[in-house]
Design a protein around this motif. Structure first.
Motif, mmCIF file in Angstrom:
data_model
loop_
_atom_site.group_PDB
_atom_site.id
_atom_site.type_symbol
_atom_site.label_atom_id
_atom_site.label_comp_id
_atom_site.label_asym_id
_atom_site.label_seq_id
_atom_site.Cartn_x
_atom_site.Cartn_y
_atom_site.Cartn_z
ATOM 1 N N ALA A 389 31.832 33.557 53.107
ATOM 2 C CA ALA A 389 32.501 33.502 54.228
ATOM 3 C C ALA A 389 32.618 32.186 54.897
ATOM 4 N N GLU A 390 31.734 31.073 54.347
ATOM 5 C CA GLU A 390 31.720 29.675 54.828
ATOM 6 C C GLU A 390 33.277 29.124 54.300
ATOM 7 N N GLN A 391 33.429 29.552 53.052
ATOM 8 C CA GLN A 391 34.462 28.883 52.308
ATOM 9 C C GLN A 391 35.969 29.653 52.879
ATOM 10 N N VAL A 392 35.774 30.830 53.310
ATOM 11 C CA VAL A 392 36.913 31.571 53.748
ATOM 12 C C VAL A 392 37.223 30.996 55.186
ATOM 13 N N LEU A 393 36.432 30.730 56.091
ATOM 14 C CA LEU A 393 36.360 29.980 57.208
ATOM 15 C C LEU A 393 37.247 28.633 57.040
ATOM 16 N N LEU A 394 36.831 27.805 56.024
ATOM 17 C CA LEU A 394 37.399 26.674 55.620
ATOM 18 C C LEU A 394 38.853 26.965 55.528
ATOM 19 N N ALA A 395 39.207 27.695 54.530
ATOM 20 C CA ALA A 395 40.584 27.846 54.415
ATOM 21 C C ALA A 395 41.402 28.342 55.508
ATOM 22 N N ARG A 396 40.529 29.514 56.304
ATOM 23 C CA ARG A 396 41.490 29.920 57.687
ATOM 24 C C ARG A 396 41.863 28.351 58.340
ATOM 25 N N LYS A 397 41.092 27.585 58.458
ATOM 26 C CA LYS A 397 41.224 26.211 59.146
ATOM 27 C C LYS A 397 42.562 25.658 58.714
ATOM 28 N N ILE A 398 42.640 25.668 57.313
ATOM 29 C CA ILE A 398 44.073 25.047 56.743
ATOM 30 C C ILE A 398 45.080 25.759 57.214
ATOM 31 N N ILE A 399 44.941 26.974 56.981
ATOM 32 C CA ILE A 399 46.051 27.966 57.355
ATOM 33 C C ILE A 399 46.690 27.666 58.748
ATOM 34 N N GLU A 400 45.669 27.811 59.723
ATOM 35 C CA GLU A 400 45.912 27.642 61.265
ATOM 36 C C GLU A 400 46.293 26.465 61.551
ATOM 37 N N GLY A 401 45.777 25.284 60.602
ATOM 38 C CA GLY A 401 46.194 23.964 61.146
ATOM 39 C C GLY A 401 47.817 23.809 60.580
ATOM 40 N N LEU A 402 48.336 24.416 59.764
ATOM 41 C CA LEU A 402 49.601 24.076 59.508
ATOM 42 C C LEU A 402 50.494 25.249 60.402
ATOM 43 N N GLY A 403 49.825 25.763 61.413
ATOM 44 C CA GLY A 403 50.629 26.477 62.139
ATOM 45 C C GLY A 403 51.061 28.033 61.748
ATOM 46 N N MET A 404 50.320 28.459 60.672
ATOM 47 C CA MET A 404 50.393 29.895 60.294
ATOM 48 C C MET A 404 48.973 30.868 60.440
ATOM 49 N N GLU A 405 49.324 32.097 60.288
ATOM 50 C CA GLU A 405 48.240 33.103 60.649
ATOM 51 C C GLU A 405 47.711 33.709 59.163
ATOM 52 N N VAL A 406 46.375 34.014 59.284
ATOM 53 C CA VAL A 406 45.878 34.679 58.121
ATOM 54 C C VAL A 406 46.272 36.143 58.131
ATOM 55 N N ALA A 407 46.686 36.820 57.305
ATOM 56 C CA ALA A 407 46.970 38.283 57.183
ATOM 57 C C ALA A 407 45.684 38.975 57.361
ATOM 58 N N THR A 408 45.837 40.220 58.062
ATOM 59 C CA THR A 408 44.975 41.132 58.271
ATOM 60 C C THR A 408 44.760 41.866 56.890
ATOM 61 N N PRO A 409 43.678 42.856 56.693
ATOM 62 C CA PRO A 409 43.535 43.519 55.276
ATOM 63 C C PRO A 409 44.899 44.747 55.251
ATOM 64 N N ASP A 410 45.309 45.255 56.132
ATOM 65 C CA ASP A 410 46.203 45.958 56.144
ATOM 66 C C ASP A 410 47.586 45.087 55.656
ATOM 67 N N GLU A 411 47.876 44.222 56.575
ATOM 68 C CA GLU A 411 49.025 43.174 56.181
ATOM 69 C C GLU A 411 48.804 42.612 54.495
ATOM 70 N N ALA A 412 47.791 42.422 54.174
ATOM 71 C CA ALA A 412 47.496 42.008 52.657
ATOM 72 C C ALA A 412 48.058 43.136 51.749
ATOM 73 N N ARG A 413 47.748 44.408 51.996
ATOM 74 C CA ARG A 413 47.773 45.369 51.318
ATOM 75 C C ARG A 413 49.447 45.533 51.293
ATOM 76 N N GLU A 414 50.184 45.469 52.374
ATOM 77 C CA GLU A 414 51.538 45.670 52.201
ATOM 78 C C GLU A 414 52.474 44.579 51.514
ATOM 79 N N ILE A 415 51.750 43.302 51.724
ATOM 80 C CA ILE A 415 52.298 42.263 51.015
ATOM 81 C C ILE A 415 52.333 42.395 49.710
ATOM 82 N N LEU A 416 51.082 42.958 48.916
ATOM 83 C CA LEU A 416 50.761 43.012 47.695
ATOM 84 C C LEU A 416 51.320 44.351 47.057
#
Length: 426
Positions: A389-416
């Motif tokens: 979870a600590e690593q996920v939080l750091l990755a989320r900060k990178i994504i949001e710092g670039l102006g993007m959003e993290v996909a929800t589980p349902d969105e990830a399932r649809e993407i893949l």
């Protein structure tokens, strides 16, 4: 209580006598024997009514089937309690009505092996052709239905219709199956020579490990499973000199052993894994440790063995694979773009200290990110991560710092293009 002593009748008689004397009177006592009849080692017991065989199928942690074999004096309550317990534990019990040599599984397997040896001994088929007939034929059907269901579905009017149409074929074959071939006789020279040509004796252990690797995905039918797209040298031995002390005695020898470690996934291995798991609806995370692995994936796509969208996981920073330079990351992305166009989803895995740096490059290039303790123990320079979870939080900060959003589980399932959590077998 489950007894797991060697296949020695006298040993089992002694052990069962001891367990029967010491165990609570309500305890069911089961044996894992694969050959001995329960009546042979429980006849002398005062509590023999609670004794039976529960024979797991190897490997029991992956194969759910387990044979339940009562002795003539085993109570119906003992059999039912055992059946219910196995179901609650996630197993699939095969409950025999009475004991018989070989139980169910060994008798079915024995009938098949008898015919396999006859076909080879009499010169009708090669060892490999017999294996192909099962591996690429009957096994694919039998992996999800048994013989009676198979014939019930193989004739318009069901099982009786099948028998009326085809019994004569098998009645003609049956007299030819009444002659035994000595498995250890002349035919063994042919069988062993063929197998050792295809798999040298010194590689048996490696192949056995490979077999165990594919079984979890085949059995549990997950939404997504990782598949390395080729063999690689997998080196961690250089880390043994990086640290002076280790917490456990096995750590340094384990690292040193990777000096001679090749993670094998041949084209044949990959073909088998794809054929085994695709019918389950499982999608693959195609782990690509170098540029050649992208071309391997393209090869299987050209043959129609994999279907888009491909989930490409580019792996950086492991000794034996591609490096962590920004040009390495860009080269992987450019090559995937050229090979797959808009038919893939790109993600990256940075090993060790490079995890977050590689993640940032992927996000900036429009890719996805994989983080977790499997890939790295760190949560910043010199700081051990406390959890995934600590690593996920750091990755989320990178994504949001670039102006993007993290996909929800349902969105990830649809993407893949995943099948959904309600369609797995666990």
């Amino acid at each position: 209580m489950q007894e797991n002593t060697p296949e020695n009748l006298e040993v089992k008689r002694q052990v069962f006598a001891l367990i029967d004397r010491l165990a609570d009177p309500q305890t069911v006592i089961a044996s894992s024997t694969s050959a001995l009849l329960p009546s042979k080692f429980t006849d002398h017991l005062q509590g023999r009514h609670r004794c039976l065989v529960v024979h797991p199928i190897n490997p029991p942690y992956l194969i759910p089937a387990a044979e339940v074999v009562p002795a003539p004096w085993t109570s119906a309550d003992t059999v039912e309690r055992t059946r219910a317990f196995l179901i609650d534990a996630g197993h699939a019990p095969l409950v025999m009505k009475r004991e018989l040599d070989g139980f169910i599984m060994n008798r079915l397997q024995g009938a098949l092996l008898e015919e396999a040896f006859r076909l080879v001994a009499d010169g009708y088929a090669s060892v490999e052709d017999v294996d192909i007939g099962i591996r690429d034929g009957l096994a694919l059907r039998w992996s999800f239905m048994g013989p009676f269901e198979t014939i019930d579905l193989n004739a318009p009017g069901g099982v009786r219709d099948y028998v009326e149409r085809y019994q004569s074929i098998y009645s003609n074959i049956f007299p030819q199956t009444l002659r035994r071939v000595d498995w250890a006789g002349e035919v063994m020279k042919t069988v062993e020579a063929d197998r050792r040509e295809r798999l040298p004796r010194e590689n048996l252990g490696e192949r056995q490990v490979w077999r165990e690797r594919v079984r979890p995905a085949a059995q549990f039918k997950p939404e997504v499973a990782s598949l390395n797209m080729g063999s690689i040298n997998f080196g961690l031995y250089h880390l043994a000199d990086k640290y002076e002390t280790f917490k456990f005695d096995w750590e340094k020898p384990h690292l040193e052993a990777t000096r001679d470690l090749v993670f094998r996934n041949s084209f044949k291995d990959i073909e088998y894994i794809l054929a085994t798991c695709y019918d389950n609806g499982t999608r693959f995370e195609f782990e690509c440790y170098d540029i050649a692995h992208l071309y391997n994936l393209s090869h299987f796509a050209d043959r129609g063995l994999v279907k888009p969208p491909f989930f490409v996981q580019s792996v950086f920073g492991l000794l034996g694979g591609i490096g962590t330079h920004p040009e390495d990351v860009a080269h992987m992305k450019r090559t995937a773009d050229r090979l797959f166009g808009d038919q893939f989803r790109w993600s990256v895995l940075g090993a060790g200290a490079s995890q977050l740096r590689i993640a940032a490059q992927s996000a900036a290039l429009g890719g996805n990110i994989r983080v977790g303790l499997e890939d790295s123990l760190w949560a910043g320079k010199g700081k051990l991560a406390k959890s995934n979870a600590e690593q996920v939080l750091l990755a989320r900060k990178i994504i949001e710092g670039l102006g993007m959003e993290v996909a929800t589980p349902d969105e990830a399932r649809e993407i893949l293009s995943l099948k959904g959590g309600d369609k797995v077998a666990f």
